[in-house]
Design a protein around this motif. Structure first.
Motif, PDB file in Angstrom:
ATOM      1  N   ARG A  60     -50.338  -4.006 -80.858  1.00 21.06           N
ATOM      2  CA  ARG A  60     -50.004  -4.949 -82.271  1.00 21.06           C
ATOM      3  C   ARG A  60     -50.732  -6.820 -81.519  1.00 21.06           C
ATOM      4  O   ARG A  60     -50.825  -6.936 -81.810  1.00 21.06           O
ATOM      5  CB  ARG A  60     -48.540  -5.099 -81.776  1.00 21.06           C
ATOM      6  CG  ARG A  60     -48.037  -3.798 -83.307  1.00 21.06           C
ATOM      7  CD  ARG A  60     -46.825  -4.401 -83.131  1.00 21.06           C
ATOM      8  NE  ARG A  60     -45.630  -4.309 -82.679  1.00 21.06           N
ATOM      9  CZ  ARG A  60     -44.734  -3.420 -82.161  1.00 21.06           C
ATOM     10  NH1 ARG A  60     -44.996  -2.182 -83.052  1.00 21.06           N
ATOM     11  NH2 ARG A  60     -44.113  -3.323 -81.305  1.00 21.06           N
ATOM     12  N   LEU A  63     -54.037  -6.379 -81.540  1.00 19.30           N
ATOM     13  CA  LEU A  63     -54.969  -6.140 -82.949  1.00 19.30           C
ATOM     14  C   LEU A  63     -54.493  -7.741 -83.792  1.00 19.30           C
ATOM     15  O   LEU A  63     -53.442  -7.802 -85.328  1.00 19.30           O
ATOM     16  CB  LEU A  63     -53.806  -5.179 -83.688  1.00 19.30           C
ATOM     17  CG  LEU A  63     -54.613  -3.401 -83.153  1.00 19.30           C
ATOM     18  CD1 LEU A  63     -53.806  -2.322 -83.743  1.00 19.30           C
ATOM     19  CD2 LEU A  63     -55.879  -4.074 -84.001  1.00 19.30           C
ATOM     20  N   ASP A  64     -54.030  -8.553 -83.338  1.00 19.51           N
ATOM     21  CA  ASP A  64     -53.996 -10.132 -83.808  1.00 19.51           C
ATOM     22  C   ASP A  64     -54.936 -10.977 -83.797  1.00 19.51           C
ATOM     23  O   ASP A  64     -55.607 -11.580 -82.423  1.00 19.51           O
ATOM     24  CB  ASP A  64     -52.373 -10.421 -83.346  1.00 19.51           C
ATOM     25  CG  ASP A  64     -52.482 -11.874 -83.839  1.00 19.51           C
ATOM     26  OD1 ASP A  64     -52.958 -12.306 -85.106  1.00 19.51           O
ATOM     27  OD2 ASP A  64     -51.283 -12.461 -83.345  1.00 19.51           O
ATOM     28  N   PRO A  66     -55.631  -8.986 -87.256  1.00 22.02           N
ATOM     29  CA  PRO A  66     -55.605  -7.180 -87.509  1.00 22.02           C
ATOM     30  C   PRO A  66     -57.346  -7.199 -87.347  1.00 22.02           C
ATOM     31  O   PRO A  66     -58.202  -7.225 -87.224  1.00 22.02           O
ATOM     32  CB  PRO A  66     -55.264  -6.832 -88.940  1.00 22.02           C
ATOM     33  CG  PRO A  66     -54.651  -8.469 -89.342  1.00 22.02           C
ATOM     34  CD  PRO A  66     -54.681  -9.075 -88.381  1.00 22.02           C
ATOM     35  N   GLN A  86     -51.371  -3.134 -89.393  1.00 16.41           N
ATOM     36  CA  GLN A  86     -52.380  -4.205 -88.600  1.00 16.41           C
ATOM     37  C   GLN A  86     -53.957  -3.487 -88.533  1.00 16.41           C
ATOM     38  O   GLN A  86     -54.716  -4.339 -88.247  1.00 16.41           O
ATOM     39  CB  GLN A  86     -52.024  -4.916 -87.472  1.00 16.41           C
ATOM     40  CG  GLN A  86     -50.311  -5.513 -87.150  1.00 16.41           C
ATOM     41  CD  GLN A  86     -50.423  -6.367 -85.737  1.00 16.41           C
ATOM     42  OE1 GLN A  86     -49.230  -5.481 -85.534  1.00 16.41           O
ATOM     43  NE2 GLN A  86     -50.724  -7.188 -85.273  1.00 16.41           N
ATOM     44  N   THR A  87     -54.246  -1.996 -88.881  1.00 15.97           N
ATOM     45  CA  THR A  87     -54.908  -1.319 -89.561  1.00 15.97           C
ATOM     46  C   THR A  87     -56.322  -1.622 -90.156  1.00 15.97           C
ATOM     47  O   THR A  87     -55.499  -1.434 -91.730  1.00 15.97           O
ATOM     48  CB  THR A  87     -54.720  -0.341 -88.293  1.00 15.97           C
ATOM     49  OG1 THR A  87     -54.352   0.014 -87.051  1.00 15.97           O
ATOM     50  CG2 THR A  87     -55.956   0.422 -88.607  1.00 15.97           C
TER      51      THR A  87
END
Length: 275
Positions: A60, A63-64, A66, A86-87
């Motif tokens: 996560r 993915l910041d 996303p 977040q994908t």
């Protein structure tokens, strides 16, 4: 530390030690390499609802903001589907078409339209585009040739690769049953520490953390666990009651776990991509 070639030789030799003697496999008609699709699908659904642990925390964070995800050895989606929010794009790789179908159904519900690649990594790596995050959960113990596998993961990651695997070989938990039913001593290696040594020898500065996953009921019923375990042990159907008795004595039937995941000690490993 031994040179990379020595580490890789030991890894391959340790994995080869898990081969089942031909006189045992020839005595039954069913393959012992059972792929319990319902177990994997159930686990994916559970983790989609309530992801937890260092692997998902790391993913996560990667993915910041996303980004895109490539999941290698995706199964039913236990690694990638908890990251759906977040994908931005998802590509999944697996050798089993049935697993990919189950993943696709679940991804659609999560609002994703995944690209499905059936085949073995890195054989199909040329068909996959780079992604911001590459995930690979519980696959490495099936990979005799680690270097090309890991290099392909690294080349496809723009941000990071995150790997999850059990601390020890996933089939160790079946060793007492092999000894009971066949008088066969099974190996204990390789282990996650071997992967870390190989990554270091490859020049990849990998971080890692070891943690314990809470026990979960992976099987809907004890009977389902008995059937999968019987096949894994190369025993005929008429030995099901003996397997049930052994599992009951070991205390496995109250909360039926998957005995192919070797307990709850898990290692999360991550390193930078080069895409």
């Amino acid at each position: 530390m031994p040179p990379l070639s020595g580490l890789l030789d030991k890894w391959r030799e340790d994995l080869a030690g898990w081969a089942i003697p031909e006189h045992i496999t020839s005595a039954v008609s069913e393959s012992p390499w059972v792929l319990p699709r319902d177990v994997f699908a159930r686990r994916a659904d559970r983790l989609r609802r309530a992801p937890g642990g260092p692997s998902y925390d790391r993913e996560r964070a990667v993915l910041d903001p996303p980004g895109s995800v490539l999941d290698v050895g995706a199964g039913a989606g236990a690694a990638c589907l908890p990251l759906a929010g977040q994908t931005t794009a998802l590509t999944v790789v697996d050798t089993d078409d049935g697993m990919l179908g189950r993943l696709a159904d679940r991804a659609c519900v999560a609002g994703l339209d995944p690209r499905l690649l059936q085949g073995r990594w890195p054989d199909v790596a040329g068909q996959a585009d780079p992604a911001d995050l590459v995930t690979c959960h519980h696959v490495l113990y099936n990979v005799p040739d680690l270097v090309p596998f890991i290099e392909a993961l690294t080349r496809h990651a723009r941000r990071q690769v995150v790997v999850e695997l059990t601390a020890t070989h996933p089939l160790i938990s079946l060793n007492p049953l092999w000894l009971l039913f066949h008088g066969l001593e099974r190996p204990e290696g390789p282990a996650a520490t071997d992967v870390l040594a190989i990554l270091d020898a490859m020049g990849l500065r990998a971080g890692h953390t070891e943690w314990n996953r809470p026990a979960q009921a992976d099987y809907a019923t004890g009977s389902e666990l008995v059937e999968t375990t019987r096949r894994r042990l190369c025993l005929p159907p008429e030995r099901a009651s003996d397997v049930e008795a052994a599992l009951r004595e070991a205390g496995h039937l109250g909360l039926p776990p998957d005995l192919g995941t070797s307990g709850q000690s898990v290692v999360t490993i991550w390193w930078e991509g080069s895409a």
